[in-house]
Enzyme design. Structure first.
Site, PDB file in Angstrom:
ATOM      1  N   TYR A  61       0.843  -1.201   0.000  1.00  0.00           N
ATOM      2  CA  TYR A  61       0.000   0.000   0.000  1.00  0.00           C
ATOM      3  C   TYR A  61       0.880   1.255   0.000  1.00  0.00           C
ATOM      4  CZ  TYR A  61      -3.185   3.570   1.772  1.00  0.00           C
ATOM      5  OH  TYR A  61      -3.903   4.735   1.939  1.00  0.00           O
ATOM      6  N   GLU A 100     -11.388   5.861   5.488  1.00  0.00           N
ATOM      7  CA  GLU A 100     -10.692   6.661   6.515  1.00  0.00           C
ATOM      8  C   GLU A 100     -11.612   6.886   7.712  1.00  0.00           C
ATOM      9  OE1 GLU A 100      -7.618   7.417   6.820  1.00  0.00           O
ATOM     10  OE2 GLU A 100      -6.794   7.229   4.806  1.00  0.00           O
ATOM     11  N   TRP A 106      -5.064   2.006  10.497  1.00  0.00           N
ATOM     12  CA  TRP A 106      -5.264   1.837   9.060  1.00  0.00           C
ATOM     13  C   TRP A 106      -4.980   0.392   8.664  1.00  0.00           C
ATOM     14  CZ3 TRP A 106      -8.038   3.576   5.451  1.00  0.00           C
ATOM     15  CH2 TRP A 106      -7.764   3.288   4.110  1.00  0.00           C
TER      16      TRP A 106
END
Length: 193
Positions: free
Chosen positions: A16, A38, A46
């Site tokens: 990522y 988010e 995350w």
């Protein structure tokens, strides 16, 4: 590769970081998805959301706002029973509300991308941080974005969430200077569908 330290820990995180994080994103639907994810992260990491992202895309109909606004109590109950997502009633309700707000902006002739990118003047802000301790949790731009999104009816869009969103979507380049991705992102063209 000397990656930003936050990205170390597991392969999906590194991938990522190396391919997506900080690359300018201009596609309306992809920005909507990122904003929802988010918001789902609030109070969590995350990494947790990233591990569940593929399943989120499946059960939230590819994050198509026109489909999400049609979710009824049966669909919401199914989502809240699904261990493949973060089962938080307020976050699921916010996703549906955010789809309504997104569609309302479009009905007014407003591109979601243009609406969001206005807070950085339409261009990536390239920061020059040497350490993670220098990277802010929020900025005047994320404060302004948060207020505008709240006025437009969006939920789970506080300033800290907005700044994380700005980092992920390439509105700000917060790769550390020692990270090769800082220079790479600086050269990248925005991703558009």
């Amino acid at each position: 590769m000397e990656r930003c330290p936050w990205s170390e820990g597991f392969d999906l995180y590194r991938e990522y970081h190396d391919r997506e994080w900080g690359v300018p994103l201009r596609d309306d639907r992809a920005l909507f998805e990122l904003l929802i994810l988010e918001g789902a992260q609030a109070g969590l990491s995350w990494a947790t959301v990233l591990k569940k992202r593929a399943h989120y895309r499946q059960v939230f109909d590819g994050f198509e706002p026109a489909l999400i606004v049609c979710y009824d109590d049966v669909k919401v109950a199914a989502l809240l029973a699904d261990p493949g997502i973060i089962r938080n009633r307020a976050k699921v309700a916010a996703t549906i509300q955010n789809a309504r707000s997104y569609l309302a902006l479009q009905a007014e002739g407003q591109s979601f991308s243009d609406f969001l990118w206005q807070f950085v003047g339409g261009e990536t802000i390239h920061n020059h941080w040497a350490t993670m301790a220098e990277v802010p949790a929020k900025t005047a731009q994320s404060d302004a974005m948060s207020k505008a999104l709240l006025r437009a009816g969006f939920k789970f869009v506080g300033s800290t969430i907005c700044y994380a969103f700005m980092q992920a979507s390439g509105m700000v380049n917060d790769h550390l200077l020692a990270c090769p991705r800082h220079a790479e992102v600086q050269k990248r063209q925005p991703i558009q569908a």
